[in-house]
Every structure is written in C-alpha cells, then in structure tokens.
Motif scaffolding. Structure first.
Motif, short mmCIF file in Angstrom:
data_model
loop_
_atom_site.label_atom_id
_atom_site.label_comp_id
_atom_site.label_asym_id
_atom_site.label_seq_id
_atom_site.Cartn_x
_atom_site.Cartn_y
_atom_site.Cartn_z
N ARG A 54 12.12 -18.85 1.83
CA ARG A 54 11.49 -20.15 1.89
C ARG A 54 11.10 -20.70 3.30
O ARG A 54 10.17 -21.42 3.30
N ASP A 79 9.74 -18.64 5.35
CA ASP A 79 8.31 -17.95 5.64
C ASP A 79 7.36 -18.88 4.82
O ASP A 79 6.02 -18.77 4.97
N ALA A 80 7.60 -19.25 3.53
CA ALA A 80 6.95 -19.92 2.75
C ALA A 80 6.32 -21.18 3.26
O ALA A 80 5.26 -21.74 3.17
N ILE A 94 6.16 -21.69 6.46
CA ILE A 94 5.17 -21.52 7.45
C ILE A 94 3.72 -21.39 6.88
O ILE A 94 2.77 -21.95 7.38
N ARG A 95 3.66 -20.38 5.84
CA ARG A 95 2.55 -20.16 5.33
C ARG A 95 1.79 -21.41 4.52
O ARG A 95 0.59 -21.69 4.57
N ALA A 96 2.61 -22.38 4.28
CA ALA A 96 2.06 -23.45 3.33
C ALA A 96 1.36 -24.51 4.34
O ALA A 96 0.61 -25.37 3.98
N THR A 97 1.57 -24.51 5.60
CA THR A 97 0.85 -25.31 6.69
C THR A 97 0.03 -24.38 7.65
O THR A 97 -0.01 -24.84 8.68
N ASP A 98 -0.41 -23.32 6.99
CA ASP A 98 -1.29 -22.59 7.70
C ASP A 98 -2.55 -23.12 8.63
O ASP A 98 -2.56 -22.93 9.68
N SER A 99 -3.18 -24.07 8.02
CA SER A 99 -4.16 -24.54 8.67
C SER A 99 -4.14 -25.87 9.33
O SER A 99 -4.86 -26.55 9.89
N THR A 118 3.35 -27.18 11.77
CA THR A 118 3.80 -26.09 11.33
C THR A 118 5.22 -25.94 11.95
O THR A 118 6.07 -25.46 11.39
N CYS A 139 8.33 -25.55 9.59
CA CYS A 139 9.24 -24.60 9.57
C CYS A 139 10.50 -24.81 9.85
O CYS A 139 11.56 -24.05 9.17
#
Lengths: 197, 197
Positions: free
Chosen positions: A71, A73-74, A76-81, A87, A91
């Motif tokens: 979760r 990691d998810a 982190i990836r969800a706010t990638d841009s 971020t 996270c």
DNA sequence: ATTTTTGCAATGCAGTTGCATTGTAATAGA
DNA sequence: TCTATTACAATGCAACTGCATTGCAAAAAT
C-alpha cells in the motif's frame, strides 16, 4: 495430475481468517480449529496447507506486512507525476490511511512487533529499515526543500529516518486507538512544515 | 491473625517470573505451571495470589510499564539542577538506556502494545499520552531554546509530542534489536539539535 | 492450650490444543 | 478405462491447559 487448485488463494483465505482471529482474540487465540471455522473450511484443509501452526501464523503475519508495504508503494506510485513534497506527504500518510483495511493491516503489523520481542525470526518480517526506502525518502526531502527554495541542511538520511520513525510511532498510536488519525496527520504535517522550512 | 507475609513482594516475584517467560516464550507461553517453576514456588501459591491467569499477566505487565515510567521520572529528578537542555536530553535518553534491566522493561512494554490491539483494556496500562508529561516536556523545550537564544516557534506541545513519539519509535527498534542504542541516540541528538536551533 | 485464620501444597478434572493417521472423492495422464 | 496423484475430510490421541477442590502446617488471638 489431478484437481489443480490455486494454492495461493487458499493460503490467502486462511491468512484472512488468522487476521480476523488475531485482531479479535490475539495471537494466542489463533488455533487450528478456530481458523478452520473462520475460513469456512475443514481443519484438514488447514493442515494440508501448513504443516504446523507456527508456519500458518508466520505466513499470515508475513502477508499482512507485505500487504501494508504494498500500500505504501502504491501510494508512492499514485503520485508519480506530482511535486516531490506531495509525493513525500502522501507516501508518509499512507500508513495513517483512514481506510479500514489499512487500519487492520497496521494493527496486525503492531502484533508482529509485539511478537518479535520473543521471536527474533519475526523481526525479518518487518521491513521499515530497508535502506532503499530511506534513500528514496531522503531524495524526496531534498527535492521538496529545493521546491520551497530552502537550502540543504544536516543529514538527509537521518531526516528521512526521523520521518519514518515518527509516522511509525503515530501509526502505532492510531492502531491501538490512543490517537485519532486526524491528530496524527496534524502532527505529521507540523513536522514536515518544519522539516521543509 | 496468623502468618503475615509481604503480599507485594510475593506478587513482585511472580511478576518477575512472568517477565522472564514473556521475553523467552512470548505472552502465550506464560502458563501457571511455568510461572511457578520460574519463580521457584508451587502452583498453589500462584493461584493464591491471582485468581486467574489473566489477572496475573495483566498485573505483571502493569508492573513492567510502571517500572519503566519510574525510570523516566528518576532520570528527570536526577538532573534536577542542570540546564533545561540537559534535563530534556536525559529524560528522553532514559528510554534508550543501555542498562539491561531498562531494555527488559522496554521489551515488555512493546509486548503490551502488541497485546493491546486485541485487548483494549491493555491500552490503559500505557501512559505515554499523559498530558502532564507532554506539558512538562514542552516547558523544557521552550526553556532550552531560550538558553540557546533561539526564538520561540510553532506549537510547543506538538514539538514535545514529536519528541516522545520519536523516542518511542526508536525505543521499539532498539527493543526488537533492529537498531543499536548508539544509532538511536545519534538520531535523537540530531533531532534535538534541529529542534533547539 | 485451644481455636481460628492465613498461606500455601497437592491433586484432580474437564476442556482444549497441535498434530498424526487414515480414509476417500475427484481428476489428470496413461 | 485404469491408475496414480492431489486435495482434502474425519477422527484419534497424548499432552497440556486453567481452575476447583481438598488438606494441612504455622502462628496470632483467645
């Protein structure tokens, strides 16, 4: 070769049962029979997938910690841009999610910590000390400070360490019900504001 | 009335036995018979002082947390005449003491936290949320900043909250053996240096 | 000296536990 | 179709559990 079933799915169902029992009755309340009833299967099936009770409990708790890490990691990836600060905030906030399933996983992780004082093998299940995450967080902090125009300061790795230690502690408080998620978020935001200048 | 003995001393001996067993075998490994053997007494004596196993375990863990809190208080009183910053540092360091008995008590407190996720009554045993301690710490922080000539900043209570949350987390890491006491002290000192300007 | 209360010690017991064993239905490969 | 293998299901069992019960020795009160 006959009757192929999805082993991982079976184990997951059993792990879910262990989770529920752990949260309701504690780790010592997890028995083979109760797990079987909770999962709606026979005791024979439990034994079929786990040779001993210890392996069952260990795998179930392992899956809980893994799920919680996933979760993060998810998040982190969800706010990638987004911006580094966003971020970073998101996270760290992932551990304090108001989502009931996240709370469950958080509580189970606390149970793992409690058990690890008498079962050193359980420590390996915990991953917060992973140096990659610390380095990544340090990078985020440096970038976020730059975004704000704040000059570098001190030791970024220790700053990251402190961030994770802080939210870990806040997470434990939330998990045991001694602190509200809102309060925890207030404390986290306060710390980040100071950290980012 | 006959044969007067020191009840509290007897209970303390039994509590010590529960502590040892908890650290060795976990809370689920604490049985009436093993406690009796560990304490070097008969099982009848254990039953004489505690009506149920639950009361025995609860009292033993209660005593552990109380003992740890007493050590923090002692650390505060020991630096009574020193500077605010010294008092602040020492009272936070008390949780990370390299004294083996303190480590034992710290580990037991972690066990209490782990249990509290399934036994809400255990939460009341934990006292870190005591507002008096937070206010006292906030006072120390303000005084220490003044000693350093640093102007006031933000919310002192949250600063104090963060300090205790941080050392709590560091303490857990030390208790489970995932962090060395020296490393924990380094992190704490780093945070205090930033906090006090 | 007797009584009575306290502080245990010893044993008993029903319930539960993890695990071993055995039996069996289903299905993939021959 | 036959067979071998998988995936369970059911039961059994010895060990252990918390707790109740009973017995009894020591000593303060009488």
């Amino acid at each position: 070769m006959p009757k192929i079933v999805d082993h991982d799915q079976r184990r997951h169902r059993l792990a879910e049962a262990v989770w529920s029992l752990t949260l309701r009755d504690g780790l010592e309340g997890v028995t083979l029979r109760k797990v079987a009833v909770e999962a709606g299967v026979s005791m024979g099936q439990v034994q079929h997938y786990y040779a001993t009770r210890e392996q069952l409990v260990r795998d179930a708790l392992d899956r809980a910690v893994q799920a919680l890490n996933a979760r993060i990691d998810a998040a982190i990836r969800a706010t990638d841009s987004a911006s580094a600060e966003t971020t970073l905030r998101e996270c760290l906030r992932a551990l304090l999610s108001r989502d009931p399933e996240s709370l469950r996983l958080l509580q189970l992780s606390v149970a793992v910590v409690g058990r690890s004082i008498s079962d050193p093998a359980m420590v390996s299940v915990l991953a917060p000390g992973s140096s990659e995450l610390l380095e990544f967080t340090a990078t985020l902090i440096a970038a976020a400070r730059q975004e704000r125009g704040t000059p570098p300061r001190g030791n970024g790795l220790i700053d990251a360490d402190i961030c994770w230690s802080l939210i870990t502690s806040l997470g434990v408080d939330v998990a045991v019900g001694q602190r509200s998620p809102d309060d925890a978020l207030t404390v986290l935001d306060y710390h980040l504001d100071n950290l980012l200048g």
